[in-house]
Design a protein around this motif. Structure first.
Motif, PDB file in Angstrom:
ATOM      1  N   MET A 162       0.778  -1.275   0.153  1.00  0.00           N
ATOM      2  CA  MET A 162       0.020  -0.088  -0.144  1.00  0.00           C
ATOM      3  C   MET A 162       0.874   1.285   0.004  1.00  0.00           C
ATOM      4  SD  MET A 162      -2.999   1.391   2.632  1.00  0.00           S
ATOM      5  CE  MET A 162      -4.077  -0.038   2.470  1.00  0.00           C
ATOM      6  N   ALA A 163       0.423   2.329  -0.806  1.00  0.00           N
ATOM      7  CA  ALA A 163       1.163   3.464  -0.888  1.00  0.00           C
ATOM      8  C   ALA A 163       1.031   4.253   0.131  1.00  0.00           C
ATOM      9  CB  ALA A 163       0.799   4.038  -2.351  1.00  0.00           C
ATOM     10  N   ILE A 164       2.225   4.921   0.746  1.00  0.00           N
ATOM     11  CA  ILE A 164       2.358   5.964   2.021  1.00  0.00           C
ATOM     12  C   ILE A 164       1.641   7.101   1.278  1.00  0.00           C
ATOM     13  CG2 ILE A 164       3.493   7.086   3.654  1.00  0.00           C
ATOM     14  CD1 ILE A 164       5.820   4.933   2.937  1.00  0.00           C
ATOM     15  N   GLN A 165       0.800   7.842   2.209  1.00  0.00           N
ATOM     16  CA  GLN A 165       0.084   9.023   1.670  1.00  0.00           C
ATOM     17  C   GLN A 165       0.644  10.442   2.323  1.00  0.00           C
ATOM     18  OE1 GLN A 165      -2.405   9.666  -0.585  1.00  0.00           O
ATOM     19  NE2 GLN A 165      -2.121  11.954  -0.157  1.00  0.00           N
ATOM     20  N   TYR A 166       0.873  11.355   1.480  1.00  0.00           N
ATOM     21  CA  TYR A 166       1.179  12.625   2.170  1.00  0.00           C
ATOM     22  C   TYR A 166       0.599  13.902   1.486  1.00  0.00           C
ATOM     23  CZ  TYR A 166       5.316  10.740   4.810  1.00  0.00           C
ATOM     24  OH  TYR A 166       6.189  10.059   5.460  1.00  0.00           O
ATOM     25  N   GLY A 183       1.114   4.491 -12.279  1.00  0.00           N
ATOM     26  CA  GLY A 183      -0.262   5.022 -11.971  1.00  0.00           C
ATOM     27  C   GLY A 183       0.046   6.531 -11.425  1.00  0.00           C
ATOM     28  N   GLU A 184      -0.676   6.701 -10.394  1.00  0.00           N
ATOM     29  CA  GLU A 184      -0.312   8.122  -9.768  1.00  0.00           C
ATOM     30  C   GLU A 184       0.731   7.936  -8.607  1.00  0.00           C
ATOM     31  OE1 GLU A 184      -2.032  10.951 -10.897  1.00  0.00           O
ATOM     32  OE2 GLU A 184      -2.726   9.414 -12.533  1.00  0.00           O
ATOM     33  N   ALA A 185       1.034   6.928  -8.275  1.00  0.00           N
ATOM     34  CA  ALA A 185       2.009   6.732  -7.213  1.00  0.00           C
ATOM     35  C   ALA A 185       3.470   7.204  -7.489  1.00  0.00           C
ATOM     36  CB  ALA A 185       1.999   5.244  -6.469  1.00  0.00           C
ATOM     37  N   VAL A 240       4.652   5.977  -2.885  1.00  0.00           N
ATOM     38  CA  VAL A 240       3.886   7.152  -2.158  1.00  0.00           C
ATOM     39  C   VAL A 240       3.062   7.826  -3.055  1.00  0.00           C
ATOM     40  CG1 VAL A 240       4.813   9.291  -0.731  1.00  0.00           C
ATOM     41  CG2 VAL A 240       6.325   7.369  -0.797  1.00  0.00           C
ATOM     42  N   THR A 241       1.832   8.125  -2.462  1.00  0.00           N
ATOM     43  CA  THR A 241       1.087   9.101  -3.167  1.00  0.00           C
ATOM     44  C   THR A 241       0.925  10.451  -2.434  1.00  0.00           C
ATOM     45  OG1 THR A 241      -0.672   8.352  -1.830  1.00  0.00           O
ATOM     46  CG2 THR A 241      -0.411   7.276  -3.887  1.00  0.00           C
ATOM     47  N   ALA A 242       0.853  11.359  -3.300  1.00  0.00           N
ATOM     48  CA  ALA A 242       0.893  12.822  -2.662  1.00  0.00           C
ATOM     49  C   ALA A 242      -0.386  13.770  -3.533  1.00  0.00           C
ATOM     50  CB  ALA A 242       2.160  13.268  -2.777  1.00  0.00           C
ATOM     51  N   MET A 297       4.078  24.728 -12.193  1.00  0.00           N
ATOM     52  CA  MET A 297       3.360  23.506 -12.436  1.00  0.00           C
ATOM     53  C   MET A 297       3.407  22.777 -13.753  1.00  0.00           C
ATOM     54  SD  MET A 297      -0.460  22.149 -11.288  1.00  0.00           S
ATOM     55  CE  MET A 297      -1.510  22.964 -12.607  1.00  0.00           C
ATOM     56  N   LEU A 298       3.679  21.627 -14.079  1.00  0.00           N
ATOM     57  CA  LEU A 298       3.951  20.969 -15.200  1.00  0.00           C
ATOM     58  C   LEU A 298       2.554  20.880 -16.063  1.00  0.00           C
ATOM     59  CD1 LEU A 298       6.348  18.256 -14.503  1.00  0.00           C
ATOM     60  CD2 LEU A 298       6.753  20.050 -15.981  1.00  0.00           C
ATOM     61  N   LYS A 299       2.480  21.265 -17.216  1.00  0.00           N
ATOM     62  CA  LYS A 299       1.083  21.406 -17.822  1.00  0.00           C
ATOM     63  C   LYS A 299       0.783  19.827 -18.377  1.00  0.00           C
ATOM     64  CE  LYS A 299       2.157  26.002 -20.103  1.00  0.00           C
ATOM     65  NZ  LYS A 299       2.182  26.818 -21.207  1.00  0.00           N
ATOM     66  N   GLN A 300       1.632  19.260 -18.483  1.00  0.00           N
ATOM     67  CA  GLN A 300       1.393  17.727 -18.718  1.00  0.00           C
ATOM     68  C   GLN A 300       1.100  16.910 -17.612  1.00  0.00           C
ATOM     69  OE1 GLN A 300       0.946  16.460 -22.011  1.00  0.00           O
ATOM     70  NE2 GLN A 300       1.238  18.414 -22.710  1.00  0.00           N
ATOM     71  N   ILE A 301       1.504  17.209 -16.486  1.00  0.00           N
ATOM     72  CA  ILE A 301       1.325  16.480 -15.265  1.00  0.00           C
ATOM     73  C   ILE A 301       0.677  17.384 -14.084  1.00  0.00           C
ATOM     74  CG2 ILE A 301       2.336  14.532 -13.782  1.00  0.00           C
ATOM     75  CD1 ILE A 301       4.845  14.608 -15.618  1.00  0.00           C
ATOM     76  N   PRO A 302      -0.538  17.706 -13.986  1.00  0.00           N
ATOM     77  CA  PRO A 302      -1.176  18.380 -13.050  1.00  0.00           C
ATOM     78  C   PRO A 302      -0.834  17.927 -11.648  1.00  0.00           C
ATOM     79  CG  PRO A 302      -2.770  18.097 -14.653  1.00  0.00           C
ATOM     80  CD  PRO A 302      -1.400  17.080 -15.212  1.00  0.00           C
ATOM     81  N   SER A 303      -0.347  19.054 -10.594  1.00  0.00           N
ATOM     82  CA  SER A 303      -0.201  18.815  -9.267  1.00  0.00           C
ATOM     83  C   SER A 303       1.410  18.400  -9.126  1.00  0.00           C
ATOM     84  CB  SER A 303      -1.059  17.806  -8.589  1.00  0.00           C
ATOM     85  OG  SER A 303      -2.287  18.191  -8.670  1.00  0.00           O
ATOM     86  N   VAL A 304       2.138  18.479 -10.384  1.00  0.00           N
ATOM     87  CA  VAL A 304       3.732  18.248  -9.894  1.00  0.00           C
ATOM     88  C   VAL A 304       4.165  19.628 -10.543  1.00  0.00           C
ATOM     89  CG1 VAL A 304       5.688  17.057 -10.932  1.00  0.00           C
ATOM     90  CG2 VAL A 304       3.376  15.959 -10.712  1.00  0.00           C
ATOM     91  N   PHE A 305       5.196  20.043  -9.529  1.00  0.00           N
ATOM     92  CA  PHE A 305       5.680  21.428  -9.772  1.00  0.00           C
ATOM     93  C   PHE A 305       7.267  21.085  -9.923  1.00  0.00           C
ATOM     94  CE2 PHE A 305       1.810  22.095  -7.656  1.00  0.00           C
ATOM     95  CZ  PHE A 305       1.189  23.193  -7.917  1.00  0.00           C
ATOM     96  N   CYS A 306       8.133  22.050 -10.395  1.00  0.00           N
ATOM     97  CA  CYS A 306       9.435  21.921 -10.604  1.00  0.00           C
ATOM     98  C   CYS A 306      10.028  23.172 -10.148  1.00  0.00           C
ATOM     99  CB  CYS A 306       9.842  21.735 -12.138  1.00  0.00           C
ATOM    100  SG  CYS A 306       9.099  20.108 -12.788  1.00  0.00           S
ATOM    101  N   ALA A 307      11.231  22.942  -9.668  1.00  0.00           N
ATOM    102  CA  ALA A 307      12.263  24.115  -9.110  1.00  0.00           C
ATOM    103  C   ALA A 307      13.777  23.851  -9.206  1.00  0.00           C
ATOM    104  CB  ALA A 307      11.763  24.376  -7.460  1.00  0.00           C
TER     105      ALA A 307
END
Length: 400
Positions: A1-5, A140-142, A154-156, A350-360
């Motif tokens: 099971m994935a850990i959730q944050y 998947g989303e993990a 891990v899921t976030a 935030m990445l347009k192709q991957i919502p909820s993923v940011f880069c810095a």
């Protein structure tokens, strides 16, 4: 099971730590995953010779050092400019000083006291750190990590990637993350060396100058120029003066050095035209120009056979072509150009192709010279991405 944050930050350099700081301050649970055994290794390495935090310049002057990326980095750096960087460091208990070149350092010079204070603050906010967690992509989303305890998922709700560029692989920046993003349709600019030394195949006579600084010079490569010093090394030329014009060399511009930048062509010609009597040409040059051993050796290396006419020699001294074999390899560069393209990101990073993923940080397609600009850019983009990710979380929960 994935850990959730609520939030996962991948990469524990300055950009990642700043993003985690902002997310935790907004009240979110945060995991910071770092592939190496300890955090901020590149920061610590940079601090061994004096941690240059920023350049004490007004914003309008500071931002020009980010070149083609200045326009889109502008709001980020404006919100965390040189003054803000200094205030932040003082807030961590650091006493600072500004050198004659306006570079700002902790009085202790090293990075380790600042990093210890910062990590203690982050620990107090409840941020969890996992070292030796190497991110391998998504299932998947993990988020999937190779860890000492095996594969972990891990899921976030939000993820901030702060994975560095492609230089200094032994410290963690190897660019291997690029494949996972390209596979998801993210546009990347090719990695290229930035702030890199110059490869030169020296003649034997130059061995006596290895380690000697070239002072009182200016360098020109295309539209870039520098009055910084260079150091003659066994493999070529190093130092801030070279690093700041390396982008021009990388792009194919001829490199020239002015060995007497404080004198005009006319003044150099006049000095060379003085009667030399019985003095040899070499002694005449030494007396009237006072170049010193290192500059004289470089003049001989790149200018032989030296012209005998004063005006022709003066022109050579004022624009001496540097014969070289290109920049040092990318893994030996201080930083890199290339990475996640601006077109792949929204205004919050935030990445347009991957919502909820940011880069810095350095994984973004920008570059800047050494002198505090790199660290300022990493801190500013990390703060910006962290705040944008926190807002994204808040908006998602409100709408949900």
């Amino acid at each position: 099971m994935a850990i959730q944050y609520d939030a996962v930050v991948i990469g524990a350099g300055p950009a990642g730590l700043m993003a985690a700081d902002e997310l935790a301050r907004a009240g979110h649970s945060v995991l910071v995953a770092e592939a190496k055994p300890s955090v901020a290794r590149k920061l610590l390495m940079a601090g061994k010779s004096g941690l240059n935090l920023t350049k004490d310049e007004p914003f309008d002057q500071l931002i020009t050092n980010y070149g083609a990326a200045a326009a889109w980095l502008s709001p980020m750096v404006k919100e965390f400019d040189a003054q803000a960087v200094q205030s932040w460091a003082r807030g961590l208990g650091m006493d600072l000083f500004t050198g004659s070149t306006k570079r700002v350092f902790p009085k202790v010079m090293k990075a380790s006291p600042l990093l210890r204070a910062w990590l203690a603050e982050l620990d107090g906010q409840g941020i969890q750190f996992h070292a030796r967690w190497r991110w391998t992509g998504w299932e998947g989303e993990a988020l999937v990590f190779d860890t000492p305890d095996g594969v972990q998922s891990v899921t976030a709700d939000v993820t901030v990637l702060a994975l560095g560029g492609a230089s200094w692989a032994r410290l963690g920046s190897n660019g291997l993350w690029a494949t996972a993003l390209v596979d998801r349709g993210v546009e990347l600019a090719p990695f290229q060396p930035a702030n890199a030394g110059l490869l030169v195949h020296w003649s034997d006579h130059m061995a006596a100058q290895f380690g000697a600084p070239l002072k009182g010079i200016s360098l020109q490569a295309g539209g870039l120029s520098s009055r910084g010093e260079a150091v003659i090394s066994q493999r070529g030329l190093e130092g801030g003066g070279i690093y700041s014009i390396s982008a021009g060399v990388r792009d194919g511009a001829p490199l020239t050095v002015d060995l007497l930048p404080d004198l005009t062509l006319k003044e150099v010609t006049h000095r060379l035209s003085r009667p030399r009597g019985k003095a040899s040409w070499a002694n005449h040059l030494r007396k009237v120009l006072k170049l010193g051993a290192a500059r004289s050796a470089v003049l001989q290396e790149f200018g032989r056979p030296l012209p005998q006419q004063p005006e022709e020699l003066a022109r050579l001294i004022k624009a001496l072509p540097v014969k070289h074999a290109g920049l040092r390899p990318i893994d030996e560069a201080i930083s890199t150009a290339g990475g996640v393209a601006r077109e792949s990101l929204d205004d919050g990073l935030m990445l347009k192709q991957i919502p909820s993923v940011f880069c810095a940080g350095e994984m973004l397609d920008w570059e800047a010279p050494t002198g505090g600009y790199l660290l300022t850019g990493c801190l500013a983009t990390g703060r910006w991405a962290g705040r944008a990710a926190a807002r994204h979380l808040g908006e998602a929960r409100t709408s949900g």
